[in-house]
Design an enzyme around this catalytic site. Structure first.
Site, PDB file in Angstrom:
ATOM      1  N   ARG A   1      -6.314   5.261  32.107  1.00 48.19           N
ATOM      2  CA  ARG A   1      -5.833   4.202  32.313  1.00 48.19           C
ATOM      3  C   ARG A   1      -8.207   3.682  31.729  1.00 48.19           C
ATOM      4  NH1 ARG A   1      -9.270   1.200  37.379  1.00 48.19           N
ATOM      5  NH2 ARG A   1      -9.273  -0.852  36.924  1.00 48.19           N
TER       6      ARG A   1
ATOM      7  N   HIS B   1     -11.428  -6.192  31.934  1.00 46.73           N
ATOM      8  CA  HIS B   1     -12.227  -4.557  32.568  1.00 46.73           C
ATOM      9  C   HIS B   1     -13.930  -5.640  32.535  1.00 46.73           C
ATOM     10  CE1 HIS B   1     -12.950  -0.651  34.800  1.00 46.73           C
ATOM     11  NE2 HIS B   1     -14.021  -1.350  34.712  1.00 46.73           N
TER      12      HIS B   1
ATOM     13  N   GLU C   1     -10.915  -5.185  39.796  1.00 53.12           N
ATOM     14  CA  GLU C   1     -12.168  -5.546  40.592  1.00 53.12           C
ATOM     15  C   GLU C   1     -12.281  -7.815  40.419  1.00 53.12           C
ATOM     16  OE1 GLU C   1     -15.274  -2.975  40.476  1.00 53.12           O
ATOM     17  OE2 GLU C   1     -14.066  -1.116  41.611  1.00 53.12           O
TER      18      GLU C   1
ATOM     19  N   ASN D   1      -9.075   0.262  43.951  1.00 54.67           N
ATOM     20  CA  ASN D   1     -10.370   0.892  43.688  1.00 54.67           C
ATOM     21  C   ASN D   1     -11.447   1.236  44.531  1.00 54.67           C
ATOM     22  OD1 ASN D   1      -9.566   1.083  41.096  1.00 54.67           O
ATOM     23  ND2 ASN D   1     -11.682  -0.511  40.567  1.00 54.67           N
TER      24      ASN D   1
ATOM     25  N   TYR E   1     -14.480   3.349  46.819  1.00 54.98           N
ATOM     26  CA  TYR E   1     -16.054   3.721  46.421  1.00 54.98           C
ATOM     27  C   TYR E   1     -16.539   4.581  47.508  1.00 54.98           C
ATOM     28  CZ  TYR E   1     -15.673   3.851  41.743  1.00 54.98           C
ATOM     29  OH  TYR E   1     -14.864   3.305  40.509  1.00 54.98           O
TER      30      TYR E   1
ATOM     31  N   GLU F   1      -9.463   3.680  40.990  1.00 54.52           N
ATOM     32  CA  GLU F   1     -10.797   4.488  39.984  1.00 54.52           C
ATOM     33  C   GLU F   1     -11.110   5.324  41.683  1.00 54.52           C
ATOM     34  OE1 GLU F   1     -13.960   1.906  39.129  1.00 54.52           O
ATOM     35  OE2 GLU F   1     -12.335   0.715  37.988  1.00 54.52           O
TER      36      GLU F   1
HETATM   37  C1  FCB Z   1     -16.468   0.140  39.632  1.00 54.03           C
HETATM   38  C2  FCB Z   1     -16.350  -0.740  38.218  1.00 54.03           C
HETATM   39  C3  FCB Z   1     -16.324   0.711  36.842  1.00 54.03           C
HETATM   40  C4  FCB Z   1     -17.129   1.736  37.260  1.00 54.03           C
HETATM   41  C5  FCB Z   1     -17.437   2.009  38.947  1.00 54.03           C
HETATM   42  C6  FCB Z   1     -18.917   2.997  38.822  1.00 54.03           C
HETATM   43  O1  FCB Z   1     -16.982  -1.110  39.988  1.00 54.03           O
HETATM   44  O2  FCB Z   1     -14.695  -0.715  38.056  1.00 54.03           O
HETATM   45  O3  FCB Z   1     -16.558   0.172  36.033  1.00 54.03           O
HETATM   46  O4  FCB Z   1     -18.315   0.895  37.458  1.00 54.03           O
HETATM   47  O5  FCB Z   1     -17.275   1.127  39.844  1.00 54.03           O
END
Ligand code: FCB
Length: 457
Positions: free
Chosen positions: A89, A133, A178, A304, A306, A364
């Site tokens: 990607r 992005h 995002e 995505n 985290y 992500e």
């Molecule tokens: C996400 C972003 C990516 C990177 C990660 C850690 O929010 O999409 O560009 O910065 O976090």
């Protein structure tokens, strides 16, 4: 490969636990890795401007050079191939493609991405192209940026040019990465470019970004036969700080803006009523036909993931009357983000339960830790490897529970320019020595590679 024992590690995980056609990728983005900021007709983006503004980037750095991927891309794709990946990607830098509102597409910019895509195909890497992005051309910001509907038209011209040029070779398109961050970090908390601090502005940006997505989807489909088109959303499980009724109600309010504000309109439900009421007069201007355009329908959803967010009732906080809290004694990365693999399982189940999603991809997922280079040059990033293994297991759990998850893209192939944190945060499976641009696969990257080549943890 040496087997390491980690706390909390799932008993065993192997590539064969997943479907044969499961996509295994890494995720990258243009401004974070390319460098070559002024080469071949690239014009400044909002991030170049933001980085040049004192105090915006923690280490005072910029993406001017970054990983110099613009020149070292062959090495980087070789590395991705050698790891055993089958998907890659990347994002296109809009300022390389159009250098002005009325300009013609820049042939040199298109040529760069053309050879990059050919390089992926030659190495058995399926190209996954993100069209936005975060690197908006500065000349568009000067005319109001995403808050100006004219930017939607400019985006469509850009998408048209790129999808015509690459559409026979790229079959997987992500319109936006995002939108929450584009809108809210860029225009509400001001942590990201362009650095505005206005909720109504942020919500207008958000609306126009979603509109641009909706309008772009049919265009991409027309230019790229059989293409799969989707969006990558940053989604967060939202958890209550306590089991009080007030905190549980806070969860619903927070979720309405954090997650549903994006998911609901994309799946034809309009903006959540609860959130609209909370933002009141700060709600965006919506024109006739906008919501239908946004609900165009997608071929997949990119998630995505985290970390989860923990919220409590906070009556004084506008507009949601919620506050994010950071409970002690939770496992966290160096960034302070909670490590919660179970959150990925829950999130994937939640979106599939609440929306008519179709295929899902984890577009992500990754972690930052303070890497140490050993005397022999190796980087033993146990914590990142542990994070990766646990999240793959969490994804496997979601699939076992019936989830239609078709691929996983680790963030990121390389350490890179981490936005407002500059180079202080390393998210790569590969270590970059920025002085020499030397790439060294960290132990986490070696683990991913061994996993992809068939090793059992
Ligand atoms: C996400 C972003 C990516 C990177 C990660 C850690 O929010 O999409 O560009 O910065 O976090």
């Amino acid at each position: 490969m040496k087997t390491m024992i980690f706390k909390h590690l799932p008993a065993a995980i192997a590539r064969t636990d997943f479907a044969d056609d499961f996509l295994w990728g890494v995720s990258t983005s243009s401004y974070q890795i390319e460098g070559a900021a002024t080469l071949d007709g690239r014009v400044p983006s909002i991030w170049d401007t933001f980085c040049a503004t004192p105090g915006k980037i923690r280490d005072g750095s910029s993406g001017d050079v970054a990983c110099d991927h613009y020149h070292l891309w062959e090495q980087d794709l070789d590395l991705a191939q050698s790891m055993g990946l089958n998907a890659y990607r990347f994002s296109i830098a809009w300022p390389r493609i159009f250098n002005g509102v009325d300009a013609e597409p820049n042939a040199l910019g298109l040529a760069f991405y053309s050879k990059l895509v050919d390089g992926m195909l030659a190495r058995g890497l399926q190209p996954w192209c993100t069209l936005y992005h975060w690197d908006l051309p500065q000349y568009l910001e000067d005319q109001g940026g995403w808050a100006n509907r004219a930017t939607v038209d400019a985006y469509l011209r850009y998408v048209d040019a790129v999808s015509r040029h690459l559409g026979s070779r790229v079959k997987h398109w992500i319109t936006h990465n995002e939108p929450w961050c584009t809108a809210m970090h860029g225009n509400w908390d001001g942590m990201h470019a362009p650095g505005n601090k206005s909720l109504p502005l942020a919500l207008q940006v958000c609306h126009n970004v979603l509109l641009s997505h909706g309008r772009a989807v049919p265009l991409i489909r027309a230019n790229s036969p059989d293409a799969q088109v989707g969006i990558a959303l940053s989604l967060h499980p939202v958890k209550p700080a306590s089991d009080s009724a007030a905190d549980l109600a806070a969860v619903a309010r927070h979720d309405a803006l954090r997650n549903r504000w994006f998911l609901d309109p994309l799946y034809g439900r309009g903006y959540p009523e609860q959130a609209l009421q909370l933002v009141g007069k700060d709600a965006p201007q919506i024109e006739a036909g906008d919501m239908a355009a946004i609900a165009v329908g997608m071929d997949f959803l990119g998630v995505n993931y985290y970390f989860p967010e923990v919220v409590k009732d906070a009556p004084q906080q506008y507009p949601l009357r919620t506050e994010i809290v950071h409970p002690a004694e939770r496992e966290r990365t160096a960034f302070g983000w909670e490590v919660a693999p179970q959150g990925l399982t829950e999130l994937l189940a939640r979106v599939a339960r609440d929306y008519p999603i179709g295929p899902l991809y984890v577009t992500e997922n990754g972690s930052t830790y303070d890497d140490q280079v050993s005397a022999d040059g190796s980087i033993d990033d146990q914590a990142r490897r542990d994070y990766l293994i646990r999240h793959l297991a969490a994804m496997r759990d979601a699939i076992t529970a019936g989830g239609n998850i078709r691929g996983y893209f680790a963030w990121s192939l390389l350490d890179n320019f981490e936005w407002a944190e500059g180079y202080l945060r390393r998210f790569g499976l590969t270590y970059i020595d920025y002085a020499t641009q030397r790439r060294t696969l960290k132990h986490s990257g070696q683990w991913y590679s061994a996993f992809l080549h068939g090793a059992q943890n």
